[in-house]
Design a protein around this motif. Structure first.
Motif, PDB file in Angstrom:
ATOM      1  N   ALA A 101       0.856  -1.187   0.000  1.00 34.91           N
ATOM      2  CA  ALA A 101       0.000   0.000   0.000  1.00 34.91           C
ATOM      3  C   ALA A 101       0.888   1.231   0.000  1.00 34.91           C
ATOM      4  N   GLY A 102       0.553   2.217  -0.844  1.00 30.48           N
ATOM      5  CA  GLY A 102       1.378   3.414  -0.935  1.00 30.48           C
ATOM      6  C   GLY A 102       0.716   4.469  -1.792  1.00 30.48           C
ATOM      7  N   ALA A 103       1.535   5.290  -2.469  1.00 25.60           N
ATOM      8  CA  ALA A 103       1.028   6.375  -3.313  1.00 25.60           C
ATOM      9  C   ALA A 103       1.970   6.568  -4.493  1.00 25.60           C
ATOM     10  N   SER A 120      -1.722  13.672 -11.903  1.00 23.24           N
ATOM     11  CA  SER A 120      -2.594  13.340 -10.782  1.00 23.24           C
ATOM     12  C   SER A 120      -1.799  12.575  -9.729  1.00 23.24           C
ATOM     13  N   LEU A 121      -2.354  12.527  -8.530  1.00 27.75           N
ATOM     14  CA  LEU A 121      -1.788  11.759  -7.426  1.00 27.75           C
ATOM     15  C   LEU A 121      -2.756  10.641  -7.093  1.00 27.75           C
ATOM     16  N   GLU A 122      -2.225   9.409  -6.947  1.00 25.48           N
ATOM     17  CA  GLU A 122      -3.076   8.250  -6.738  1.00 25.48           C
ATOM     18  C   GLU A 122      -2.571   7.406  -5.576  1.00 25.48           C
ATOM     19  N   ALA A 123      -3.491   6.770  -4.881  1.00 26.78           N
ATOM     20  CA  ALA A 123      -3.110   5.737  -3.923  1.00 26.78           C
ATOM     21  C   ALA A 123      -2.748   4.479  -4.710  1.00 26.78           C
ATOM     22  N   TYR A 148      -5.404   1.652  -8.407  1.00 26.09           N
ATOM     23  CA  TYR A 148      -4.960   3.028  -8.211  1.00 26.09           C
ATOM     24  C   TYR A 148      -6.173   3.950  -8.047  1.00 26.09           C
ATOM     25  N   PRO A 149      -6.732   4.070  -6.852  1.00 27.24           N
ATOM     26  CA  PRO A 149      -7.793   5.064  -6.616  1.00 27.24           C
ATOM     27  C   PRO A 149      -7.176   6.471  -6.632  1.00 27.24           C
ATOM     28  N   SER A 150      -7.755   7.358  -7.431  1.00 29.22           N
ATOM     29  CA  SER A 150      -7.191   8.702  -7.556  1.00 29.22           C
ATOM     30  C   SER A 150      -7.462   9.538  -6.310  1.00 29.22           C
ATOM     31  N   TRP A 157     -10.653   5.668 -10.728  1.00 29.33           N
ATOM     32  CA  TRP A 157      -9.705   4.661 -10.269  1.00 29.33           C
ATOM     33  C   TRP A 157      -9.299   3.778 -11.450  1.00 29.33           C
ATOM     34  N   ARG A 158      -8.088   3.267 -11.356  1.00 23.59           N
ATOM     35  CA  ARG A 158      -7.530   2.414 -12.408  1.00 23.59           C
ATOM     36  C   ARG A 158      -7.124   1.065 -11.820  1.00 23.59           C
TER      37      ARG A 158
END
Length: 206
Positions: A101-103, A120-123, A148-150, A157-158
């Motif tokens: 888990a990260g970003a 963009s920044l994503e989890a 990857y939830p934005s 999310w991707r």
């Protein structure tokens, strides 16, 4: 190549890993290209690398980097880079399971969009499952799933799923299957939300 339809298809899959005492690095490359006379050429290219800084504690730092292109999703290029906290929940001589888990920071160059680039920044949430059995029959599996939830684009999310399996059928004759699926809940205008494919082959080891 199929003469009756004029369809050309080519694929490349490479999976590699380097292991040191406290460092592990992986590099995975996949390429799938399809062209036919009545449509534009479709290309999916994906280069993914990870670097793990392992330590005595169960959890460790992991760097995530990827560069991809996907015509079906309307992406000319996407560069993703970030870090995560990861942990092995199973690791033995035959297999390993890792969760993280990260970003990540995401830079996109899109087709036919009003804005050619987007940041963009994503989890980052994901896991890896690997199997490596060298007794008869030999089996090797490399699979990964990343979500990857934005963080900066609400509701987007991707997701990326990649699986590559190789199994010995009879002595030194192998069956290979690779599959992938990519999803984007908010793709560029006119692009698809999902792209997937399967490649199968037979191989012989000398």
């Amino acid at each position: 190549y199929t003469k009756s339809t004029g369809i050309h298809t080519g694929s490349i899959n490479i999976s590699s890993a380097y292991q040191a005492e406290t460092l592990k690095a992986t590099l995975d490359i996949s390429l799938l290209e399809t062209s036919r006379p009545d449509t534009e050429k479709s290309v999916r290219e994906n280069l993914t690398s990870t670097v793990q800084f392992e330590r005595d504690r169960p959890s460790f730092l992991m760097l995530l980097n990827s560069l991809e292109r996907n015509d079906e999703l309307g992406i000319d290029a996407r560069l993703t880079s970030g870090a995560a906290i990861a942990r092995y929940y199973r690791q033995d001589q035959d297999s390993e399971i890792l969760l993280l888990a990260g970003a990540v920071a995401n830079q996109e160059w899109t087709e036919g969009a009003e804005e050619d680039t987007q940041q963009s920044l994503e989890a980052a949430l994901g896991g890896q499952w690997r199997i490596f059995r060298f007794n008869d029959p030999e089996v090797s599996l490399s699979s990964s799933l990343y979500l990857y939830p934005s963080i900066t684009e609400a509701g987007r999310w991707r997701g990326n799923l990649d699986v590559s399996l190789r199994r010995e059928i009879i002595s030194d004759l192998f069956f290979d299957i690779s599959l992938y699926e990519s999803y984007d809940s908010d793709p560029p205008s006119g692009a698809e939300t999902t792209d997937y494919g399967i490649v199968t082959s037979l191989g012989y080891k000398f």
